[in-house]
Structures are given as C-alpha cells and as structure tokens.
Design a protein around this motif. Structure first.
Motif, PDB file in Angstrom:
ATOM      1  N   GLY A 106       0.807  -1.215   0.000  1.00 34.53           N
ATOM      2  CA  GLY A 106       0.000   0.000   0.000  1.00 34.53           C
ATOM      3  C   GLY A 106       0.836   1.258   0.000  1.00 34.53           C
ATOM      4  N   ASN A 107       2.095   1.159   0.430  1.00 32.65           N
ATOM      5  CA  ASN A 107       2.999   2.316   0.475  1.00 32.65           C
ATOM      6  C   ASN A 107       4.062   2.242  -0.611  1.00 32.65           C
ATOM      7  N   ILE A 108       3.738   1.554  -1.703  1.00 35.00           N
ATOM      8  CA  ILE A 108       4.732   1.331  -2.750  1.00 35.00           C
ATOM      9  C   ILE A 108       5.172   2.634  -3.401  1.00 35.00           C
ATOM     10  N   LEU A 109       4.284   3.644  -3.422  1.00 37.78           N
ATOM     11  CA  LEU A 109       4.629   4.937  -4.007  1.00 37.78           C
ATOM     12  C   LEU A 109       4.977   5.968  -2.943  1.00 37.78           C
ATOM     13  N   ASP A 110       5.145   5.512  -1.714  1.00 38.98           N
ATOM     14  CA  ASP A 110       5.468   6.415  -0.613  1.00 38.98           C
ATOM     15  C   ASP A 110       6.861   6.075  -0.089  1.00 38.98           C
ATOM     16  N   ASN A 111       7.840   6.861  -0.481  1.00 40.84           N
ATOM     17  CA  ASN A 111       9.226   6.588  -0.087  1.00 40.84           C
ATOM     18  C   ASN A 111       9.692   7.405   1.105  1.00 40.84           C
ATOM     19  N   GLY A 112       8.852   8.278   1.618  1.00 45.13           N
ATOM     20  CA  GLY A 112       9.249   9.108   2.746  1.00 45.13           C
ATOM     21  C   GLY A 112       9.863  10.410   2.277  1.00 45.13           C
ATOM     22  N   PHE A 113       9.170  11.506   2.513  1.00 47.16           N
ATOM     23  CA  PHE A 113       9.620  12.802   2.008  1.00 47.16           C
ATOM     24  C   PHE A 113      10.922  13.249   2.655  1.00 47.16           C
ATOM     25  N   GLU A 114      10.977  13.193   3.976  1.00 47.52           N
ATOM     26  CA  GLU A 114      12.097  13.798   4.701  1.00 47.52           C
ATOM     27  C   GLU A 114      13.433  13.168   4.329  1.00 47.52           C
ATOM     28  N   VAL A 173      -3.376   4.233  -6.363  1.00 47.12           N
ATOM     29  CA  VAL A 173      -2.462   3.131  -6.691  1.00 47.12           C
ATOM     30  C   VAL A 173      -2.217   2.254  -5.462  1.00 47.12           C
ATOM     31  N   GLY A 174      -2.056   2.882  -4.301  1.00 49.19           N
ATOM     32  CA  GLY A 174      -1.853   2.128  -3.074  1.00 49.19           C
ATOM     33  C   GLY A 174      -3.025   1.229  -2.731  1.00 49.19           C
ATOM     34  N   VAL A 175      -4.246   1.749  -2.874  1.00 45.50           N
ATOM     35  CA  VAL A 175      -5.448   0.951  -2.589  1.00 45.50           C
ATOM     36  C   VAL A 175      -5.544  -0.232  -3.546  1.00 45.50           C
ATOM     37  N   VAL A 176      -5.284   0.018  -4.838  1.00 49.27           N
ATOM     38  CA  VAL A 176      -5.352  -1.059  -5.839  1.00 49.27           C
ATOM     39  C   VAL A 176      -4.321  -2.144  -5.526  1.00 49.27           C
ATOM     40  N   LEU A 177      -3.108  -1.734  -5.146  1.00 47.12           N
ATOM     41  CA  LEU A 177      -2.060  -2.707  -4.849  1.00 47.12           C
ATOM     42  C   LEU A 177      -2.379  -3.516  -3.599  1.00 47.12           C
ATOM     43  N   VAL A 178      -2.945  -2.858  -2.574  1.00 37.63           N
ATOM     44  CA  VAL A 178      -3.330  -3.590  -1.365  1.00 37.63           C
ATOM     45  C   VAL A 178      -4.402  -4.629  -1.681  1.00 37.63           C
ATOM     46  N   MET A 179      -5.424  -4.215  -2.430  1.00 39.24           N
ATOM     47  CA  MET A 179      -6.500  -5.146  -2.769  1.00 39.24           C
ATOM     48  C   MET A 179      -5.990  -6.272  -3.663  1.00 39.24           C
ATOM     49  N   GLY A 180      -5.107  -5.932  -4.626  1.00 41.05           N
ATOM     50  CA  GLY A 180      -4.569  -6.965  -5.507  1.00 41.05           C
ATOM     51  C   GLY A 180      -3.684  -7.954  -4.764  1.00 41.05           C
ATOM     52  N   THR A 181      -2.821  -7.443  -3.886  1.00 47.11           N
ATOM     53  CA  THR A 181      -1.944  -8.326  -3.109  1.00 47.11           C
ATOM     54  C   THR A 181      -2.750  -9.193  -2.152  1.00 47.11           C
ATOM     55  N   ASN A 182      -3.791  -8.604  -1.562  1.00 46.48           N
ATOM     56  CA  ASN A 182      -4.651  -9.380  -0.665  1.00 46.48           C
ATOM     57  C   ASN A 182      -5.353 -10.503  -1.429  1.00 46.48           C
ATOM     58  N   TRP A 183      -5.801 -10.198  -2.651  1.00 39.90           N
ATOM     59  CA  TRP A 183      -6.451 -11.221  -3.482  1.00 39.90           C
ATOM     60  C   TRP A 183      -5.481 -12.341  -3.816  1.00 39.90           C
ATOM     61  N   LEU A 184      -4.241 -11.980  -4.173  1.00 34.40           N
ATOM     62  CA  LEU A 184      -3.237 -12.997  -4.476  1.00 34.40           C
ATOM     63  C   LEU A 184      -2.923 -13.852  -3.254  1.00 34.40           C
ATOM     64  N   ALA A 185      -2.846 -13.210  -2.081  1.00 37.49           N
ATOM     65  CA  ALA A 185      -2.570 -13.957  -0.852  1.00 37.49           C
ATOM     66  C   ALA A 185      -3.659 -14.995  -0.596  1.00 37.49           C
ATOM     67  N   LYS A 186      -4.898 -14.607  -0.803  1.00 35.64           N
ATOM     68  CA  LYS A 186      -5.998 -15.556  -0.595  1.00 35.64           C
ATOM     69  C   LYS A 186      -5.966 -16.683  -1.630  1.00 35.64           C
ATOM     70  N   ARG A 187      -5.564 -16.339  -2.857  1.00 33.79           N
ATOM     71  CA  ARG A 187      -5.469 -17.361  -3.896  1.00 33.79           C
ATOM     72  C   ARG A 187      -4.431 -18.425  -3.542  1.00 33.79           C
ATOM     73  N   PHE A 188      -3.407 -18.020  -2.780  1.00 35.28           N
ATOM     74  CA  PHE A 188      -2.360 -18.960  -2.380  1.00 35.28           C
ATOM     75  C   PHE A 188      -2.615 -19.560  -0.999  1.00 35.28           C
ATOM     76  N   GLY A 189      -3.833 -19.380  -0.486  1.00 33.51           N
ATOM     77  CA  GLY A 189      -4.220 -20.053   0.740  1.00 33.51           C
ATOM     78  C   GLY A 189      -3.965 -19.293   2.029  1.00 33.51           C
ATOM     79  N   GLU A 190      -3.539 -18.022   1.942  1.00 32.87           N
ATOM     80  CA  GLU A 190      -3.331 -17.227   3.156  1.00 32.87           C
ATOM     81  C   GLU A 190      -4.612 -16.504   3.538  1.00 32.87           C
ATOM     82  N   SER A 191      -4.662 -16.037   4.784  1.00 33.57           N
ATOM     83  CA  SER A 191      -5.897 -15.393   5.277  1.00 33.57           C
ATOM     84  C   SER A 191      -6.073 -13.988   4.741  1.00 33.57           C
ATOM     85  N   GLY A 192      -5.002 -13.246   4.526  1.00 32.91           N
ATOM     86  CA  GLY A 192      -5.091 -11.883   4.021  1.00 32.91           C
ATOM     87  C   GLY A 192      -5.591 -10.918   5.088  1.00 32.91           C
TER      88      GLY A 192
END
Length: 321
Positions: A248-256, A300-319
């Motif tokens: 979810g923070n893939i585009l957030d590298n930390g400003f400071e 983009v962060g929301v889409v990536l979180v939802m996509g990664t969560n979907w993939l995790a469930k597809r591989f048998g994890e709880s997400g």
C-alpha cells in the motif's frame, strides 16, 4: 429445540427497525464502558482521517485561495491529464518504483532475518542488550541520520573518504553521485528501521509451539531445517500481512529522507512523488495539481493492497479481509 431455533429465526426476520434500534441501545447501555474506551480512537480517525478526505475534491478544482474552496472553478480531470502528460512523470514513476523495489528486496527481509537471529540467542542479558541497541536508531530523527551520513561520506573530512584516501589516494563524492544515492537510502532505512521491525516478528516467534522443535530434534533436523520447516511457516501469515500493508505504500518513499539527500546533481534519480508534491504544491502554490498527484498515489496504493490481498488468498493465506 429445533422448533425453538426456527421460531427464533422467524422472530429475527420479522424484527422491525424499531426493535433493532432498541436492541442496539440495550447493548450500548450494557457495554457502555467499552464504547467509552473506544471513543477517543473513533474521534481520532473521524477528525484526522475521514474528515480531511473531503479535501481530495481539490484535485478536481482550479483552487484559488482568494475565491475559496467552494467558489473555485471545477476542472474535472484536467490536473490528472496535465500530470500524466508531464515529461517528468516517467522519471518520477521510475525513481519511486525503483526505490520501493529495492526496499522490498533488501529492507523487507532484514527484520525477519534479524528476528530469526535474535530468536536463536539463549543468553537473556545479551539478547536484551542487542535488542535495545538495534531499537535505538528508530527514535533518531531523520535530520540526525542525514547529518551522520554527511559526516561519514562528505569529501571534506568525511570518515569514509579519509579512509579511502589513505588506502587508494582518491576520494569518492558519495553525496552528489547519482550511482550512490539509492544504496545510501537503502542503508539508512535498514540501519534506522530494521531493529524496530523485529518487534512484530519476535512476538510471532514467541507463539511457535516448542513441541514442534522437540519433535524435529528427535527426527534429526538441524537448526537450519527447523527454521525452514517450522519457524518460517509458523510466521508466514504475519509476513504476508505485513507485505500486503507494505504494498500500500509502494509509491510512498518518505519525504524527509529523500529531501535531505536531494541535490541538483542527483535529482534525476532522487526526485520522487513525495518531493515533487512538496516542490509543486508548497513552493509553487499549485495546490490542486499537487492534490491530484497525492490522490493518484493513494489510488495506486489501494489497488495494490486489494490486488496483493487477493493474491494472498489465492495462495491459501488469510489476508487482511
């Protein structure tokens, strides 16, 4: 008993809205102290997380301070079109994604490895000492970290450069070299946050059933096999959840951190969305445009979180959900 259960289900189906409200208020009165305990947290998220979301409408307006939020002209997706057509968009996206990729490859596994190593330490005093030692950098300001980096790497009396000069007769300009910018950022991140990240993994390791290790020892498994077949599978769900949150923070590298090492000589590899929003939004006053860039990051962060969560469930994890 079955008839009573069926009758209860029928009553629940035919329960009116008034009955549901009465039931809710009865529950609130019965557990009033629990709801009072929840109130500060709910108010925090309401006031500082949800109410400010109204401000994203700024991305669809040509905001003029003297006109105000309501009277500023509605421009729709114009700021997004300008942003995507900007020649710097490709540079910003590639720089941001590369830094995030390096963080996933080098930083994300580091707390896991450190937690596994600390979990193997049997001398309690030494273990607590090392834990304290690796936790401390988390509480150091990024300004101090940047100052320490300067002290070590500057060409004018820097510790590393003085050592290199004694050994090779030459110095390397680490702070202005584009090739060294990303390695420095990753090293800073690992040094500052690796120890703090072990807290969750050490807590997960504390819940591993010790009987599994005893059975593995009886079967002749060494420490590496115990780690691979028992320890890592036991904390796999924790690793997956933290990975989903990290995405979810893939585009957030930390400003400071980026801003303190950014300079004209390394800008083409150092400029990311966070620093770009500051430069455009604060220094140039393009509030609507910078809001559009921030909203793009959030989507983009929301889409990536939802996509990664979907993939995790597809591989048998709880997400996450």
């Amino acid at each position: 008993m079955k008839q009573a259960a069926a009758q209860g289900n029928i009553q629940a189906v035919h329960m009116t809205g008034k009955d549901r409200r009465n039931t809710l208020w009865k529950r609130v009165r019965r557990e009033k102290w629990m709801f009072i305990l929840l109130t500060p947290g709910l108010l925090y998220f309401l006031l500082f997380k949800y109410v400010p979301m109204w401000g994203v409408l700024l991305a669809f307006k040509d905001y003029q301070p003297f006109l105000g939020f309501i009277k500023s002209e509605w421009v729709g997706l114009e700021h997004f079109r300008v942003f995507f057509a900007n020649p710097e968009f490709t540079m910003l996206l590639s720089n941001t994604l590369l830094l995030s990729l390096y963080n996933l490859i080098f930083f994300f596994p580091a707390p896991i490895i450190l937690a596994l190593l600390l979990n193997e330490v049997r001398v309690a005093f030494f273990k607590r000492f090392v834990q304290t030692l690796v936790y401390v950098p988390h509480f150091i300001s990024m300004v101090i970290v940047a100052s320490l980096t300067y002290v070590f790497l500057t060409t004018e009396g820097g510790v590393v450069n003085e050592f290199l000069f004694q050994q090779t007769g030459s110095k390397t300009d680490f702070l202005t070299s584009p090739d060294w910018f990303r390695p420095i950022i990753i090293i800073q991140t690992i040094w500052k946050e690796c120890g703090w990240g072990t807290i969750i993994f050490l807590a997960a390791l504390a819940g591993v059933d010790m009987e599994q290790y005893e059975a593995a020892i009886m079967d002749g498994a060494n420490r590496w096999k115990q780690t691979w077949h028992i320890t890592l599978p036991s904390i796999r769900s924790t690793i997956v959840i933290l990975l989903i949150l990290r995405m979810g923070n893939i585009l957030d590298n930390g400003f400071e951190q980026i801003y303190l090492l950014l300079n004209p000589l390394n800008r083409h590899v150092a400029e990311v969305f966070d620093t770009y929003v500051y430069m455009v939004g604060i220094t140039q006053g393009a509030f609507s445009y910078s809001t559009a860039v921030g909203l793009f990051k959030s989507i983009v962060g929301v889409v990536l979180v939802m996509g990664t969560n979907w993939l995790a469930k597809r591989f048998g994890e709880s997400g996450l959900y």
